[in-house]
Design a protein around this motif. Structure first.
Motif, PDB file in Angstrom:
ATOM      1  N   ALA A  78      44.125  43.353  45.954  1.00  0.00           N
ATOM      2  CA  ALA A  78      44.474  44.280  47.117  1.00  0.00           C
ATOM      3  C   ALA A  78      44.885  45.642  46.532  1.00  0.00           C
ATOM      4  O   ALA A  78      44.868  46.722  47.135  1.00  0.00           O
ATOM      5  CB  ALA A  78      45.820  43.662  48.059  1.00  0.00           C
ATOM      6  N   GLY A  79      45.394  45.517  45.338  1.00  0.00           N
ATOM      7  CA  GLY A  79      45.796  46.727  44.618  1.00  0.00           C
ATOM      8  C   GLY A  79      44.545  47.491  43.861  1.00  0.00           C
ATOM      9  O   GLY A  79      44.752  48.602  43.455  1.00  0.00           O
ATOM     10  N   GLY A  80      43.360  46.872  44.005  1.00  0.00           N
ATOM     11  CA  GLY A  80      42.259  47.695  43.654  1.00  0.00           C
ATOM     12  C   GLY A  80      41.960  47.072  42.122  1.00  0.00           C
ATOM     13  O   GLY A  80      40.876  47.746  41.604  1.00  0.00           O
ATOM     14  N   CYS A  81      42.507  46.026  41.590  1.00  0.00           N
ATOM     15  CA  CYS A  81      42.083  45.627  40.328  1.00  0.00           C
ATOM     16  C   CYS A  81      40.953  44.814  40.241  1.00  0.00           C
ATOM     17  O   CYS A  81      40.629  44.042  41.354  1.00  0.00           O
ATOM     18  CB  CYS A  81      43.163  44.878  39.877  1.00  0.00           C
ATOM     19  SG  CYS A  81      44.831  45.683  39.491  1.00  0.00           S
ATOM     20  N   ALA A  82      40.149  44.754  39.444  1.00  0.00           N
ATOM     21  CA  ALA A  82      39.111  43.726  39.041  1.00  0.00           C
ATOM     22  C   ALA A  82      39.657  42.596  38.348  1.00  0.00           C
ATOM     23  O   ALA A  82      40.371  42.783  37.241  1.00  0.00           O
ATOM     24  CB  ALA A  82      37.888  44.223  38.275  1.00  0.00           C
ATOM     25  N   VAL A  83      39.447  41.548  38.750  1.00  0.00           N
ATOM     26  CA  VAL A  83      40.379  40.315  38.241  1.00  0.00           C
ATOM     27  C   VAL A  83      39.488  39.174  37.557  1.00  0.00           C
ATOM     28  O   VAL A  83      38.535  38.930  38.321  1.00  0.00           O
ATOM     29  CB  VAL A  83      41.149  39.515  39.296  1.00  0.00           C
ATOM     30  CG1 VAL A  83      42.117  38.515  38.770  1.00  0.00           C
ATOM     31  CG2 VAL A  83      42.076  40.736  39.865  1.00  0.00           C
ATOM     32  N   SER A  84      39.705  38.718  36.399  1.00  0.00           N
ATOM     33  CA  SER A  84      39.060  37.792  35.902  1.00  0.00           C
ATOM     34  C   SER A  84      40.080  36.663  35.394  1.00  0.00           C
ATOM     35  O   SER A  84      41.352  36.805  35.244  1.00  0.00           O
ATOM     36  CB  SER A  84      38.282  38.005  34.551  1.00  0.00           C
ATOM     37  OG  SER A  84      39.305  38.782  33.576  1.00  0.00           O
ATOM     38  N   VAL A  85      39.711  35.301  35.289  1.00  0.00           N
ATOM     39  CA  VAL A  85      40.484  34.331  34.598  1.00  0.00           C
ATOM     40  C   VAL A  85      39.730  33.739  33.690  1.00  0.00           C
ATOM     41  O   VAL A  85      38.748  33.315  33.549  1.00  0.00           O
ATOM     42  CB  VAL A  85      40.545  33.194  35.866  1.00  0.00           C
ATOM     43  CG1 VAL A  85      41.234  31.905  35.377  1.00  0.00           C
ATOM     44  CG2 VAL A  85      41.482  33.701  37.083  1.00  0.00           C
ATOM     45  N   THR A  86      40.717  33.505  32.530  1.00  0.00           N
ATOM     46  CA  THR A  86      40.206  33.000  31.246  1.00  0.00           C
ATOM     47  C   THR A  86      40.969  31.327  31.331  1.00  0.00           C
ATOM     48  O   THR A  86      41.932  31.395  31.300  1.00  0.00           O
ATOM     49  CB  THR A  86      40.527  33.595  30.169  1.00  0.00           C
ATOM     50  OG1 THR A  86      40.041  34.754  30.076  1.00  0.00           O
ATOM     51  CG2 THR A  86      40.258  33.061  28.935  1.00  0.00           C
ATOM     52  N   THR A  87      40.018  30.406  31.202  1.00  0.00           N
ATOM     53  CA  THR A  87      40.554  29.126  31.179  1.00  0.00           C
ATOM     54  C   THR A  87      39.767  27.952  30.201  1.00  0.00           C
ATOM     55  O   THR A  87      38.801  28.311  29.680  1.00  0.00           O
ATOM     56  CB  THR A  87      40.042  28.558  32.699  1.00  0.00           C
ATOM     57  OG1 THR A  87      40.303  27.249  32.919  1.00  0.00           O
ATOM     58  CG2 THR A  87      38.620  28.759  33.117  1.00  0.00           C
ATOM     59  N   ASN A  88      40.512  26.973  30.000  1.00  0.00           N
ATOM     60  CA  ASN A  88      39.777  25.906  29.231  1.00  0.00           C
ATOM     61  C   ASN A  88      38.893  25.230  29.936  1.00  0.00           C
ATOM     62  O   ASN A  88      38.031  24.311  29.497  1.00  0.00           O
ATOM     63  CB  ASN A  88      41.023  24.987  28.406  1.00  0.00           C
ATOM     64  CG  ASN A  88      41.589  24.275  29.414  1.00  0.00           C
ATOM     65  OD1 ASN A  88      41.049  23.747  30.602  1.00  0.00           O
ATOM     66  ND2 ASN A  88      42.969  24.189  29.109  1.00  0.00           N
ATOM     67  N   GLY A  89      38.714  25.378  31.415  1.00  0.00           N
ATOM     68  CA  GLY A  89      37.892  24.891  32.224  1.00  0.00           C
ATOM     69  C   GLY A  89      38.083  23.457  32.667  1.00  0.00           C
ATOM     70  O   GLY A  89      37.257  22.825  33.676  1.00  0.00           O
TER      71      GLY A  89
ATOM     72  N   VAL B  28      46.100  50.368  36.174  1.00  0.00           N
ATOM     73  CA  VAL B  28      45.326  49.640  35.646  1.00  0.00           C
ATOM     74  C   VAL B  28      44.005  49.033  36.175  1.00  0.00           C
ATOM     75  O   VAL B  28      43.963  48.662  37.293  1.00  0.00           O
ATOM     76  CB  VAL B  28      45.968  48.287  34.991  1.00  0.00           C
ATOM     77  CG1 VAL B  28      45.320  47.008  34.364  1.00  0.00           C
ATOM     78  CG2 VAL B  28      47.089  48.620  34.055  1.00  0.00           C
ATOM     79  N   LEU B  29      42.797  49.043  35.347  1.00  0.00           N
ATOM     80  CA  LEU B  29      41.510  48.686  36.278  1.00  0.00           C
ATOM     81  C   LEU B  29      41.394  47.317  36.375  1.00  0.00           C
ATOM     82  O   LEU B  29      40.930  46.728  37.353  1.00  0.00           O
ATOM     83  CB  LEU B  29      40.322  49.418  35.680  1.00  0.00           C
ATOM     84  CG  LEU B  29      40.337  50.917  35.961  1.00  0.00           C
ATOM     85  CD1 LEU B  29      38.985  51.381  35.270  1.00  0.00           C
ATOM     86  CD2 LEU B  29      40.408  51.116  37.355  1.00  0.00           C
TER      87      LEU B  29
END
Length: 322
Positions: free
Chosen positions: A135-146, A110-111
């Motif tokens: 560390a596993g090579g994923c691009a990570v985003s966070v969706t938040t109410n802020g 998974v990318l």
């Protein structure tokens, strides 16, 4: 639907597809086909270059595993939005099992992983979970109410590749009507903090029939004033608690496209629309560790199986693909 912008270099994730590469953008959630091989894993690229590459629906790639997933490791939230996609009856895994899921996603091909909820910033171990995925090579985003972003932005800045902040209106009157008094001001403070920390940040707004026509241009103007990287307008999905609003609040994809068409050449920041059609086949890992997948057209979501090993993420013709 984009406006001219300053080129920046940021982190994406890529994997080889024949003589080319496919690239996942953690900020927009889009998949692009590069005209050359870029290798596999996390890569630094010009966002202008990536935006110029053709978009491709992940289902068209016939991949063995999803290009990206939404992981909702908790259902807890400090707000109670009536159009929430989450199912609040789902039990949450304990901390060791959250890390087990993070490690399985990191081991897979998974990318992109978008960490959502519930409200993910309520997780004390969120930075460490992001570290595992990165560390596993994923691009990570966070969706938040802020609402908790201002106090957590500094810790996230060295880790997360993108932040997506959900807004339901361009001002407190319209936003707080859906999310509660004070939520707009907290979210705006969070956006200011994320931008100041250099985190690629985007606003996400669900299109609702009762608010869309009056607020989309003001939302784009707000995004420009805040200095964020763009706005994604999301078609409402009749999933989770939001199913109760579907009859009165859903726009058709054609209505949504027409609504945004007038902004396509005048928007001060890049804008895009995620249609229900585009959300079809998307993979979700819910808080109980079960793999779910949106049905075609994203009119419902189906439970597939528990995530016990990385191979459980494998796509089949029966499951769909995205």
């Amino acid at each position: 639907m984009t406006a001219p912008r300053t080129t920046t270099t940021r982190t994406f994730a890529a994997r080889t597809d024949g003589a080319e590469s496919v690239v996942h953008d953690p900020l927009t959630g889009l998949t692009h086909r590069a005209g050359t091989a870029l290798g596999s894993g996390r890569v630094r690229l010009s966002d202008t270059d990536v935006a110029s590459w053709p978009e491709v629906h992940p289902a068209a790639l016939h991949a063995d595993v999803p290009i990206s997933v939404c992981w909702s490791p908790l259902v807890r939230c400090n707000l109670a939005c009536p159009h929430c996609l989450d199912d609040k009856s789902v039990p949450e895994l304990a901390r060791p099992d959250r890390f087990r899921v993070a490690n399985l996603l990191a081991e897979s091909a998974v990318l992109g992983v978008d960490i959502s909820g519930g409200e993910p910033l309520l997780l004390r171990d969120l930075p460490e979970l992001i570290d595992v995925l990165v560390a596993g090579g994923c691009a990570v985003s966070v969706t938040t109410n802020g609402t908790h972003l201002a106090r957590r932005a500094e810790a996230l800045a060295a880790r997360v590749d993108a932040i997506r902040v959900s807004l339901d209106g361009p001002d407190a009157e319209r936003h707080d009507r859906w999310r509660g008094a004070g939520s707009f001001d907290h979210a705006i403070a969070g956006i200011h903090s994320a931008v100041a920390q250099g985190i690629p940040t985007q606003i996400q707004a669900v299109l609702l029939r009762s608010t869309a026509w009056a607020g989309i241009r003001a939302m784009v103007d707000l995004a420009a004033a805040l200095g964020v990287s763009g706005v994604t307008f999301l078609q409402m999905l009749p999933i989770g608690e939001g199913a109760a609003l579907a009859v009165t609040e859903q726009l058709t994809d054609d209505e949504a496209l027409a609504l945004l068409a007038e902004l396509s050449t005048t928007a001060a920041v890049p804008i895009r629309l995620r249609t229900r059609e585009a959300a079809g086949g998307f993979t979700v890992i819910r808080a109980d560790g079960q793999i779910w997948r949106n049905q075609p057209g994203a009119h419902a979501i189906s439970s597939l199986r528990p995530l016990h090993m990385a191979s459980d993420l494998a796509l089949t013709a029966r499951d769909g693909s995205a």
